[in-house]
Enzyme design. Structure first.
Site, short mmCIF file in Angstrom:
data_model
loop_
_atom_site.label_atom_id
_atom_site.label_comp_id
_atom_site.label_asym_id
_atom_site.label_seq_id
_atom_site.Cartn_x
_atom_site.Cartn_y
_atom_site.Cartn_z
NE ARG A 198 -24.06 -1.66 37.31
CZ ARG A 198 -24.41 -0.36 38.20
NH1 ARG A 198 -25.52 -1.01 39.54
NH2 ARG A 198 -24.29 0.59 38.41
N GLY A 199 -20.67 -1.75 40.28
CA GLY A 199 -20.75 -0.11 41.07
C GLY A 199 -19.55 -0.32 41.85
CB ALA A 200 -16.30 1.35 42.37
NE ARG A 253 -16.32 -4.63 36.00
CZ ARG A 253 -17.39 -3.51 35.65
NH1 ARG A 253 -18.58 -4.11 36.27
NH2 ARG A 253 -17.36 -2.45 34.58
CD GLN A 271 -24.08 0.21 33.22
OE1 GLN A 271 -24.70 0.08 32.31
NE2 GLN A 271 -23.01 -0.92 33.15
CG ASP A 324 -16.81 2.83 38.01
OD1 ASP A 324 -17.07 1.27 38.44
OD2 ASP A 324 -17.80 3.48 38.07
CG ASN A 342 -19.39 7.72 36.68
OD1 ASN A 342 -19.64 6.74 37.30
ND2 ASN A 342 -20.65 8.33 35.32
CE LYS A 343 -20.89 1.66 32.69
NZ LYS A 343 -20.02 0.46 32.70
#
Length: 369
Positions: free
Chosen positions: A53-55, A90, A204, A245, A255-256
């Site tokens: 995960r993470g762009a 995603r 996370q 992201d 973002n998250k």
């Protein structure tokens, strides 16, 4: 970065020369597990269930996924089909679309017989570029951190940074985005301490950022997601730094979930709020982010259940809500550019605005919307 003294990237080519190895992030922090991706479908599954995960890392994994697809069948039809499958994993992180478009554009120009070797070369190139980009983000941001540290009252012994989610090397191929700044400030001798948001619902921050910082020897404390405003009110946060992201053309950052609330608290308490991002995370086709960026909604079980290690040392999932309760699970939110002090990029630091971004990426001036 290093794990128990051994250098690792978050994705690398297996010693067999064709499959890709990843650190399975669903097993962290209680287990360090390397998983091998042997097919395009393995790569798609890893992205979808957040083994990666993470762009930036999503984009790199998709690139290797497309290389694996070409190894199975290098036809035009399979190139298009595989790219479509990977793109659907995603919806929010723009690096996924960027990496696949880059791969497709170059592979479509050459004969099918040459595509396997080219696809692997492109995937490796994307990974190497990501490492260089993320290191440069930290170098450019370091001047800002030094200045803020020097402005603190005499006798101060700690520079407090608050971050949200995980924007470290686990979210990229190496170094990270927001954490690249923190690593380099720490290594430069600035006495950094990090407030680590737990980052519900997948935790996370508590699971991944804390694991990274502990491995690197950086002082930190995990806090509940709603503690940041309190800390800012009492002068215990010198700067907020997050990743993103997707960044819209006007400087809005996605973002998250929960990042927007941190930005509001920072704005109210005059705490600088910076966002660290690589160029490929900028969506030049997105004029503004609040109403434009698609927000992924994930399975409700991530909200109703939590995973952890019990007293017997076994990792298990437990339900924290009453039976039959429904839950909504928005994975991201968008922070308007007006709340962002500045953007840390591989090309320098700029205002969160179209003019600011174009000052560093002038070649995108005429990019189609």
């Amino acid at each position: 970065m290093k794990v128990n003294g051994t250098p690792y990237r978050s994705i690398w080519l297996n010693k067999n020369g064709w499959s890709a190895d990843i650190i399975d992030q669903t097993c962290l922090p209680h287990g360090f597990v390397v998983k091998t991706l042997g097919s395009m479908h393995d790569a798609a599954e890893a992205i979808s269930v957040m083994r990666v995960r993470g762009a930036p890392l999503i984009g790199a994994t998709a690139a290797y996924g497309l290389a694996l697809a070409m190894r199975e069948n290098a036809s035009d039809e399979n190139l298009e089909k595989a790219a479509g499958t990977l793109l659907a994993t995603r919806p929010t992180a723009v690096n996924l679309r960027w990496a696949l478009a880059r791969m497709q554009a170059e592979l479509a120009l050459i004969p099918a017989t040459d595509r396997v070797a080219k696809a692997y070369a492109l995937a490796a190139e994307i990974c190497d570029e990501d490492v260089e980009i993320n290191y440069a983000i930290g170098r450019h941001a370091l001047a800002v951190i030094r200045k803020l540290w020097q402005q603190k009252p005499a006798g101060s012994d700690t520079f407090n940074i608050l971050t949200h989610c995980n924007a470290g090397w686990l979210a990229t191929v190496d170094w990270g985005t927001a954490l690249s700044v923190i690593y380099q400030a720490h290594d430069d001798g600035i006495p950094v301490h990090v407030w680590v948001d737990e980052t519900r619902p997948r935790n996370q921050g508590a699971a991944l950022t804390a694991w990274e910082l502990k491995s690197h020897g950086i002082p930190h404390d995990v806090i509940v997601d709603n503690a940041g405003g309190h800390l800012m009110q009492h002068g215990q946060v010198d700067i907020c730094i997050t990743g993103t992201d997707r960044t819209a053309r006007n400087g809005d950052v996605c973002n998250k979930i929960g990042t927007y609330l941190k930005a509001l608290a920072a704005f109210d308490n005059h705490v600088p709020f910076y966002v660290a991002l690589p160029g490929p995370t900028i969506d030049w086709q997105m004029q503004e982010g609040v109403n434009g960026i698609p927000i992924e909604q994930r399975d409700a079980s991530e909200v109703t259940h939590v995973a952890g290690r019990n007293s017997a040392g076994k990792v298990e999932s437990v339900q924290i809500t009453p039976d039959g309760v429904t839950a909504c699970n928005y994975a991201f939110d968008v922070t308007p550019a007006r709340l962002v002090t500045g953007l840390f990029t591989e090309r320098g630091v700029c205002d969160a605005s179209e003019a600011g971004l174009l000052s560093l990426y002038p070649e995108q001036k005429d990019a189609p919307l």
